[in-house]
Design a protein around this motif. Structure first.
Motif, mmCIF file in Angstrom:
data_model
loop_
_atom_site.group_PDB
_atom_site.id
_atom_site.type_symbol
_atom_site.label_atom_id
_atom_site.label_comp_id
_atom_site.label_asym_id
_atom_site.label_seq_id
_atom_site.Cartn_x
_atom_site.Cartn_y
_atom_site.Cartn_z
ATOM 1 N N SER A 86 0.878 -1.162 0.000
ATOM 2 C CA SER A 86 0.000 0.000 0.000
ATOM 3 C C SER A 86 0.918 1.215 0.000
ATOM 4 C CB SER A 86 -0.882 -0.036 1.254
ATOM 5 O OG SER A 86 -1.627 1.145 1.378
ATOM 6 N N ASP B 212 1.344 4.211 0.313
ATOM 7 C CA ASP B 212 0.914 5.500 0.882
ATOM 8 C C ASP B 212 1.659 5.740 2.185
ATOM 9 O OD1 ASP B 212 -0.150 3.468 2.446
ATOM 10 O OD2 ASP B 212 -1.948 4.609 2.942
ATOM 11 N N TYR B 213 2.823 5.112 2.329
ATOM 12 C CA TYR B 213 3.403 4.990 3.649
ATOM 13 C C TYR B 213 4.888 5.298 3.644
ATOM 14 C CZ TYR B 213 2.356 3.075 8.306
ATOM 15 O OH TYR B 213 2.086 2.909 9.647
ATOM 16 N N GLU C 92 6.942 2.782 1.899
ATOM 17 C CA GLU C 92 6.621 2.675 0.470
ATOM 18 C C GLU C 92 5.758 3.849 0.072
ATOM 19 O OE1 GLU C 92 6.051 -0.715 1.867
ATOM 20 O OE2 GLU C 92 4.550 0.079 3.234
ATOM 21 N N PHE D 131 -4.392 -0.521 1.866
ATOM 22 C CA PHE D 131 -3.914 -1.382 2.945
ATOM 23 C C PHE D 131 -4.953 -2.429 3.350
ATOM 24 C CE2 PHE D 131 -2.888 -2.524 7.322
ATOM 25 C CZ PHE D 131 -1.569 -2.905 7.151
ATOM 26 N N ALA E 7 4.420 -4.250 3.550
ATOM 27 C CA ALA E 7 3.707 -2.975 3.658
ATOM 28 C C ALA E 7 3.755 -2.418 5.075
ATOM 29 C CB ALA E 7 2.254 -3.169 3.219
ATOM 30 N N GLY E 8 4.893 -2.575 5.721
ATOM 31 C CA GLY E 8 4.974 -2.112 7.114
ATOM 32 C C GLY E 8 3.920 -2.793 7.968
ATOM 33 N N MET E 9 3.613 -4.025 7.623
ATOM 34 C CA MET E 9 2.481 -4.705 8.278
ATOM 35 C C MET E 9 2.916 -5.379 9.582
ATOM 36 S SD MET E 9 -0.166 -7.526 6.769
ATOM 37 C CE MET E 9 -1.152 -6.437 5.745
ATOM 38 N N THR E 10 2.133 -5.147 10.608
ATOM 39 C CA THR E 10 2.426 -5.689 11.939
ATOM 40 C C THR E 10 1.756 -7.044 12.112
ATOM 41 O OG1 THR E 10 2.395 -3.402 12.723
ATOM 42 C CG2 THR E 10 2.276 -5.138 14.406
ATOM 43 N N ARG F 251 -4.533 -11.412 12.167
ATOM 44 C CA ARG F 251 -3.953 -11.577 10.830
ATOM 45 C C ARG F 251 -3.321 -12.958 10.686
ATOM 46 N NH1 ARG F 251 -1.300 -5.523 10.652
ATOM 47 N NH2 ARG F 251 -3.221 -4.432 10.101
ATOM 48 N N GLN G 5 -5.938 4.804 9.549
ATOM 49 C CA GLN G 5 -6.018 4.078 8.277
ATOM 50 C C GLN G 5 -6.891 2.841 8.441
ATOM 51 O OE1 GLN G 5 -2.309 2.644 6.366
ATOM 52 N NE2 GLN G 5 -3.378 3.078 4.449
ATOM 53 N N SER H 27 -5.880 -0.911 9.659
ATOM 54 C CA SER H 27 -4.569 -0.913 10.325
ATOM 55 C C SER H 27 -4.730 -1.260 11.797
ATOM 56 C CB SER H 27 -3.921 0.476 10.201
ATOM 57 O OG SER H 27 -4.679 1.429 10.930
ATOM 58 N N ILE H 28 -3.605 -1.580 12.439
ATOM 59 C CA ILE H 28 -3.682 -1.833 13.880
ATOM 60 C C ILE H 28 -4.043 -0.550 14.620
ATOM 61 C CG2 ILE H 28 -2.151 -3.841 13.979
ATOM 62 C CD1 ILE H 28 0.044 -1.882 14.997
ATOM 63 N N GLN H 29 -3.742 0.598 13.997
ATOM 64 C CA GLN H 29 -4.104 1.873 14.621
ATOM 65 C C GLN H 29 -5.625 2.028 14.710
ATOM 66 O OE1 GLN H 29 -1.660 1.580 12.219
ATOM 67 N NE2 GLN H 29 0.039 1.864 13.639
ATOM 68 N N GLU I 281 1.860 5.603 12.908
ATOM 69 C CA GLU I 281 3.151 5.095 13.345
ATOM 70 C C GLU I 281 4.196 6.217 13.395
ATOM 71 O OE1 GLU I 281 3.129 0.470 12.637
ATOM 72 O OE2 GLU I 281 4.042 1.556 10.979
HETATM 73 N N1 ARG Z 1 1.777 -1.222 10.997
HETATM 74 C C1 ARG Z 1 0.387 -0.915 10.821
HETATM 75 C C2 ARG Z 1 -0.412 -2.165 10.601
HETATM 76 O O1 ARG Z 1 0.138 -3.200 10.344
HETATM 77 C C3 ARG Z 1 0.115 0.052 9.685
HETATM 78 C C4 ARG Z 1 0.736 -0.317 8.390
HETATM 79 C C5 ARG Z 1 0.239 0.553 7.241
HETATM 80 N N2 ARG Z 1 0.981 0.286 6.039
HETATM 81 C C6 ARG Z 1 0.796 0.933 4.890
HETATM 82 N N3 ARG Z 1 1.577 0.592 3.873
HETATM 83 N N4 ARG Z 1 -0.113 1.867 4.762
HETATM 84 O O2 ARG Z 1 -1.605 -2.172 10.701
#
Ligand code: ARG
Length: 277
Positions: free
Chosen positions: A61, A63-64, A68, A103, A120-123, A128, A167, A170-172, A211
């Motif tokens: 995604s 946008d991050y 990325e 995302f 994608a910076g995914m936690t 998940r 977002q 997201s975990i947020q 984040e």
């Molecule tokens: N780390 C957070 C999650 O896994 C947010 C990741 C959002 N990544 C992005 N490419 N927009 O939920």
């Protein structure tokens, strides 16, 4: 430099962009019609849905930043995650193709066989993990509240009665919903981070929960923003996601750990985050 076939070009970065039908076909031009990210078109060419053996399809995604994002001048997707993926793919002898998906649509896209992995910076979270397999964590992060400087919001309590953006997927989003119950604010969800920033600046949102690493980048590029840490926030990290049972997880994990041990990961962290953590 390797040439990618993009499903997104330049200014469309903030739009919802779908998976590129026929993405295994030749041609670098973006498709004329792009499906919305959450509704990938059904008539995708069978051979194009995942890598053909020589090519791996990564969904992200974009946008991050700095993980990325789409470079405006070139329309290329660049970032920390891209460098990691490019390195591992080339070490394992694959070409890399990148798809830009909202995302919230990343795991569904991979489950539908449209990507070999998600970076994608995914936690990793237990929810998940019911649907995907994760690599080891390659970078850690925490959450922050970002506001407009002149809003004079400096604690979670100040958010009482206000509107906080996150977002979607997201975990947020989950964090904000938990905090909202305690503190009493509204949670607004958007597909892409730049939408959240724009709405904050326009005054439609009072704050964003996001984040630290991504917030820091926006703080630098955008004046008039302020931030504070969310107390008692647990550390969260980023990992690579694979379809359940994917044979790629093991070799990717090995290469990922090699990158960490050799110092290459630190180099990339300095390159993209301007800090060594
Ligand atoms: N780390 C957070 C999650 O896994 C947010 C990741 C959002 N990544 C992005 N490419 N927009 O939920």
């Amino acid at each position: 430099m390797k040439k990618y076939k993009w499903s997104v070009a330049g200014l469309t970065a903030v739009l919802s962009v779908g998976l590129l039908a026929g993405c295994g076909a030749e041609g670098d031009a973006p498709p004329e019609v792009e499906a919305p990210a959450d509704e990938p078109t059904e008539e995708v060419d069978e051979n194009a849905t995942t890598g053909d053996g020589d090519t791996l399809i990564m969904a992200t995604s974009a946008d991050y930043p700095p993980y990325e994002s789409v470079e405006l001048e070139t329309g290329e997707i660049v970032g920390f995650d891209i460098d990691i993926a490019e390195h591992i793919a080339s070490e394992l002898g694959y070409e890399l193709e990148i798809e830009d998906v909202d995302f919230n649509g990343l795991i569904p896209a991979m489950e539908a066989g449209r990507a070999d992995f998600v970076l994608a910076g995914m936690t990793p979270t237990p929810e998940r993990e019911e649907n995907v397999d994760f690599s080891d964590i390659y970078y850690e992060a925490t959450n922050l509240i970002v506001t407009k400087e002149d809003a004079e919001i400096s604690s979670l309590e100040d958010l009482d009665g206000l509107t906080v953006g996150v977002q979607l997927g997201s975990i947020q989003e989950g964090e904000a919903e938990d905090l909202a119950e305690e503190i009493g604010f509204e949670v607004e969800k958007r597909d892409r981070i730049p939408e959240l920033i724009q709405e904050l600046l326009a005054g439609r949102l009072d704050a964003i929960l996001m984040e630290d690493t991504v917030a820091d980048g926006y703080m630098e590029s955008q004046s008039g923003l302020a931030q504070f840490e969310v107390p008692s926030e647990e550390l969260a990290g980023s990992a690579i996601a694979f379809p359940k049972g994917s044979e790629l997880r093991e070799p990717f994990n090995e290469k990922l750990n090699e990158m960490i041990d050799s110092g290459l990961m630190d180099e990339l962290i300095i390159k993209w985050f301007d800090t060594e953590e």
